[in-house]
Structures are given as C-alpha cells and as structure tokens.
Design an enzyme around this catalytic site. Structure first.
Site: not given
Ligand code: 13P
Length: 286
Positions: A82-83, A207-208, A229, A232
């Site tokens: 990831d990223h 994402h997020g 994705n 958190t």
């Molecule tokens: P969150 O931590 O907000 O769920 O986002 C995860 C994410 O986008 C991982 O690439």
C-alpha cells in the site's frame, strides 16, 4: 489457489457490480481474522501490506505470511504493498510475492506523480502485478489515526489525462474521503464520483473507508468504486479487544485466548465490510 493479480479480482467484481474489500494486516491475528471472514463469505479480498510494516525487522516475514495466506485460500486473494513512493520497497514487495503495488505520488506535483507511476509499472511488469495510482491527495496518515479534514477532490478531466499518461490499472480518488478518523461527518461527493466513473477508463478505488456510513459506502460502490480500503477500524477493534485481558489469562500467562479475541474482533469488522462489498441491488423501478 495461487495468489491473484488485483486486476483479476477487480475484473470479476466489475461484472457483478460489487467491490473488493482491501484490509491492512500488521500481524498474524489480523491476517487470520481477515482470511476467516473472506473464506466464510467466499469473497475475494486484497491483503494490504503497509510500507511502514514492510520496513520493520518483521516486514519480510509479514509479507511472506500474507502471500502464504493468499496462496492457501480457496478464493482468489491479492497482496498489495500500500501507499509507497519508494521504488526499492516496490521491488522488495514484488520479490516477496506481492501481486499489486500502490504507487502513491498524490502528494507530488502532477509530472512527478506520473513519473513515479510509470517507473512503478516498469518494475511491476515482469511479474504481471497491478499498479494502483492516486490523483488528488487523500489526506491523513495510513498507520495512525487523527481527526482529519477533507482537502481536494479529484478533477475529472485531470483524472482521464492522468490514467492516459501513466497507464495505471486502478485509480484511487479523493471524493470527501480521508485516512484515519473524520474531523466532520463524511459526506462523499457522489456526483463527482459518478462523473469520474463515467469518464475514467479504469476501475476506481476508495481509500479511508473506515468511518464512512454504510449507505454511503454502498452508494459509492453503485457509483463505480471497485475496491474499498479499510485499516483504522481494524486497528480500533484490535486494540479494544487487546485491552480485555482477563485476570485468569494473566494468572496463567495465557496468550492463546487473548489472541483468539483479537482474531474474532478483526473478523467481525471484516465481515461488515465484506457485506457492503457484495453486488448492490438495482434501484427499485418507480
Ligand atoms: P482507513 O485507515 O481510514 O480505513 O484507510 C485505509 C486505507 O485507505 C489504506 O490504504
């Protein structure tokens, strides 16, 4: 079943109108919880390896665990670094068996972002791994949560140009989503998202996803999101479960039953997100 390129998983859900759940795993308990949920739903998943986790001493072993879990699954499973902006980390993850890379140059100027994705494609090409890119930065940290405000929204014509310039297989978009927790209630811009879906020739990713209400995630999938994705919420569930060690467990210095709760907490979060990823029913005719 051997691990799968991410684009194969996405092609399958694109035909049915669903989405792939992508879950960050920092350890064996999380990995086990995610895989139990995926196996029981018989739904493909993408296992996300955080760059910061790969950089740790335990990183290569963790990557191999994710790859082994994907290879052992009865359903197609992808493993994605990831990223990252680091070409060496990309090469390392691919050597360890990753089937996808997120080459994230979204915080860079446009030309540098394009350059990063093109280089990532060259590195990934021999193994057939998929490349995800991002345009308009999704704010927030990937490994620690803080209340984050929404910044930019992905511009539709810029996104079309970006995919043409980079050859990315998947595009992560900013439509009101942030990594971590939301400073104000999430309100995804479905209009921009559906315009992006109509104009951009590759699948879109969100994402997020942690903290976005169920109905918004489902509408985002209806509007073309093919990968969600989640990180958190998994960390929150894990750490809450980790607090509940009983006095019996401490007395016996028992690790097995606390670990079972960590697995169960991860599995429950994954279950919820996998249900949202199932093909969305067509809106009822009026
Ligand atoms: P969150 O931590 O907000 O769920 O986002 C995860 C994410 O986008 C991982 O690439």
């Amino acid at each position: 079943m051997p691990r799968a390129p991410l684009t194969d998983l996405i092609a399958h859900v694109s035909r049915t109108g669903g989405s792939i759940g992508a879950f960050t795993c920092y350890n064996l308990e999380q990995l086990t919880g995610v895989m139990l949920a995926a196996e029981s739903a018989q739904q493909s998943v993408c296992l996300l390896l955080a760059e910061a986790a790969l950089r740790r001493d335990s990183g290569p072993l963790l990557a191999r665990l994710l790859v082994a879990a994907a290879d052992d699954a009865s359903i197609p499973v992808a493993v994605q670094l990831d990223h990252t902006q680091d070409l060496e980390m990309m090469a390392r993850a691919l050597d360890l068996g990753a089937t996808a890379i997120m080459a994230d140059g979204s915080a860079l100027p446009y030309a540098a972002n394009v350059d990063l994705v093109v280089r990532a494609r060259t590195i990934a090409e021999p193994s057939g791994a998929s490349i995800e890119a991002e345009l308009a930065h999704v704010p927030g940290d990937e490994d620690t949560a803080a209340a984050v405000d929404v910044h930019a929204v992905t511009d539709v014509s810029r996104a079309v140009e970006f995919v043409r310039d980079t050859g990315a297989d998947l595009l992560a978009v900013a439509v009101g989503n942030v990594h971590g927790t939301y400073a104000s209630p999430p309100d995804l811009d479905m209009t921009v998202l559906s315009e992006l879906h109509a104009a951009v020739p590759v699948p879109l990713t969100l994402h997020g996803t942690s903290g976005i209400p169920d109905d918004q995630v489902r509408r985002a999938i209806t509007n073309g999101i093919r990968k969600v994705n989640v990180n958190t919420e998994l960390r929150q569930a894990y750490l809450r479960a980790a607090r509940n060690v009983t006095s019996d467990e401490v007395r016996g210095w028992n690790l097995l039953t606390p670990a079972a709760r960590l697995i169960e907490a991860t599995r429950a979060v994954t279950d919820t997100h996998l249900r949202r990823c199932q093909p969305q029913p067509a809106p009822a005719a009026i």
